[in-house]
Design a protein around this motif. Sequence first.
Motif, mmCIF file in Angstrom:
data_model
loop_
_atom_site.group_PDB
_atom_site.id
_atom_site.type_symbol
_atom_site.label_atom_id
_atom_site.label_comp_id
_atom_site.label_asym_id
_atom_site.label_seq_id
_atom_site.Cartn_x
_atom_site.Cartn_y
_atom_site.Cartn_z
ATOM 1 N N GLY A 16 0.787 -1.349 -0.102
ATOM 2 C CA GLY A 16 0.094 0.133 -0.015
ATOM 3 C C GLY A 16 0.809 1.324 0.015
ATOM 4 N N THR A 17 0.332 2.168 0.626
ATOM 5 C CA THR A 17 1.265 3.580 0.669
ATOM 6 C C THR A 17 1.851 3.822 2.273
ATOM 7 N N GLN A 18 1.781 2.550 2.806
ATOM 8 C CA GLN A 18 2.054 2.557 4.250
ATOM 9 C C GLN A 18 3.544 2.867 4.288
ATOM 10 N N PRO A 19 4.255 3.734 5.363
ATOM 11 C CA PRO A 19 5.700 3.736 5.456
ATOM 12 C C PRO A 19 6.308 2.567 5.905
ATOM 13 N N GLN A 20 7.341 2.151 5.619
ATOM 14 C CA GLN A 20 8.027 0.870 6.256
ATOM 15 C C GLN A 20 9.391 1.340 6.602
ATOM 16 N N CYS A 21 10.032 0.329 7.699
ATOM 17 C CA CYS A 21 11.186 0.773 8.112
ATOM 18 C C CYS A 21 12.112 -0.692 8.051
ATOM 19 N N PHE A 22 13.426 -0.192 7.254
ATOM 20 C CA PHE A 22 14.365 -1.267 7.199
ATOM 21 C C PHE A 22 15.624 -1.129 7.769
ATOM 22 N N GLU A 23 16.356 -2.064 8.011
ATOM 23 C CA GLU A 23 17.848 -1.636 8.070
ATOM 24 C C GLU A 23 18.254 -0.989 7.024
ATOM 25 N N GLY B 270 15.577 7.871 -8.992
ATOM 26 C CA GLY B 270 14.776 8.862 -9.104
ATOM 27 C C GLY B 270 13.988 8.905 -7.710
ATOM 28 N N ASP B 271 13.949 8.099 -6.808
ATOM 29 C CA ASP B 271 13.204 8.029 -5.349
ATOM 30 C C ASP B 271 13.855 8.953 -4.628
ATOM 31 N N VAL B 272 12.918 9.955 -3.901
ATOM 32 C CA VAL B 272 13.385 10.977 -3.350
ATOM 33 C C VAL B 272 13.338 11.114 -1.832
ATOM 34 N N LYS C 247 9.336 7.709 -6.173
ATOM 35 C CA LYS C 247 9.385 8.904 -6.885
ATOM 36 C C LYS C 247 7.939 9.455 -7.427
ATOM 37 N N ASP C 248 7.181 8.489 -7.870
ATOM 38 C CA ASP C 248 5.801 8.849 -8.509
ATOM 39 C C ASP C 248 4.908 9.410 -7.082
ATOM 40 N N LEU C 249 5.169 8.853 -6.002
ATOM 41 C CA LEU C 249 4.412 9.032 -4.606
ATOM 42 C C LEU C 249 4.555 10.529 -4.255
ATOM 43 N N PHE C 250 6.169 11.006 -4.620
ATOM 44 C CA PHE C 250 6.490 12.138 -4.165
ATOM 45 C C PHE C 250 5.815 13.230 -5.244
ATOM 46 N N GLU C 251 5.602 13.017 -6.549
ATOM 47 C CA GLU C 251 5.062 13.678 -7.294
ATOM 48 C C GLU C 251 3.613 14.179 -7.055
ATOM 49 N N TYR C 252 2.998 13.177 -6.253
ATOM 50 C CA TYR C 252 1.613 13.415 -5.885
ATOM 51 C C TYR C 252 1.661 14.321 -4.757
ATOM 52 N N TRP C 253 2.604 13.874 -3.623
ATOM 53 C CA TRP C 253 2.243 14.374 -2.238
ATOM 54 C C TRP C 253 3.555 15.513 -2.066
ATOM 55 N N LYS C 254 4.026 16.157 -3.152
ATOM 56 C CA LYS C 254 5.237 17.015 -2.876
ATOM 57 C C LYS C 254 4.731 18.199 -2.042
ATOM 58 N N PHE C 255 3.430 18.569 -2.200
ATOM 59 C CA PHE C 255 3.058 19.821 -1.488
ATOM 60 C C PHE C 255 2.511 19.454 -0.253
ATOM 61 N N SER C 256 2.773 18.292 0.500
ATOM 62 C CA SER C 256 2.351 18.134 1.839
ATOM 63 C C SER C 256 3.328 17.798 2.779
ATOM 64 N N HIS C 257 3.237 18.122 3.970
ATOM 65 C CA HIS C 257 3.691 17.873 5.218
ATOM 66 C C HIS C 257 3.344 16.256 5.613
ATOM 67 N N PHE C 258 4.358 15.475 6.004
ATOM 68 C CA PHE C 258 4.360 14.144 6.453
ATOM 69 C C PHE C 258 4.574 14.151 8.098
ATOM 70 N N THR C 259 3.786 13.705 8.818
ATOM 71 C CA THR C 259 3.857 13.428 10.092
ATOM 72 C C THR C 259 3.956 11.836 10.412
ATOM 73 N N LEU C 260 5.053 11.234 10.672
ATOM 74 C CA LEU C 260 5.253 9.901 10.849
ATOM 75 C C LEU C 260 4.565 9.596 12.459
ATOM 76 N N ASP C 261 3.632 8.587 12.378
ATOM 77 C CA ASP C 261 3.155 8.172 13.710
ATOM 78 C C ASP C 261 3.206 6.689 13.692
ATOM 79 N N VAL C 262 2.671 6.054 14.816
ATOM 80 C CA VAL C 262 2.654 4.639 14.801
ATOM 81 C C VAL C 262 1.407 4.300 15.631
ATOM 82 N N THR C 263 0.881 3.178 15.375
ATOM 83 C CA THR C 263 -0.553 2.522 15.797
ATOM 84 C C THR C 263 -0.278 1.229 16.107
ATOM 85 N N ASP C 264 -0.870 0.749 17.092
ATOM 86 C CA ASP C 264 -0.861 -0.701 17.335
ATOM 87 C C ASP C 264 -1.622 -1.524 16.359
ATOM 88 N N GLY C 265 -1.016 -2.730 15.995
ATOM 89 C CA GLY C 265 -1.723 -3.428 15.060
ATOM 90 C C GLY C 265 -0.857 -3.915 13.871
#
Length: 128
Positions: free
Chosen positions: A38-45, A54-56, A70-88
């Motif tokens: 999906g468009t969920q942020p993921q964390c890796f080593e 071209g990824d940003v 890179k394509d997601l950035f083009e769509y969201w480049k005018f947006s501020h991202f706040t990373l959060d976490v939830t249970d599940g």
Amino acid sequence: MEKIKRVEATQKALDVIVFLAEKFGDLMLYQAGGCCEGTQPQCFEKGGFYLRNGDVCIGTVNGFDFWLDKDLFEYWKFSHFTLDVTDGFGPGGFSLETPYGKTFKVNYRLFTEEENANLEPVRLNNYD
């Protein structure tokens, strides 16, 4: 004038990042444009996910790069991202927080015109 950050994190997300960094060392965050994860942020080593040309990188969270497809950035480049976490468990099971019953998510808001005029620069992944 101080540049406007494109990405920040809640204290809950920072706590999980610190926990993961203690277990795994240097990290990277990546948010894809869809498919399996999906468009969920993921964390890796760090280096555990291969970036495309071209990824940003939109900034850092606790010193670790936050990359966007890179394509997601083009769509969201005018947006501020706040990373959060939830249970599940989110749709992608590859992210390091998943086995601990946590899932990263992003809350978005549009930048104001004033913010847009003073954003931190992004960094492109270039193979050249």
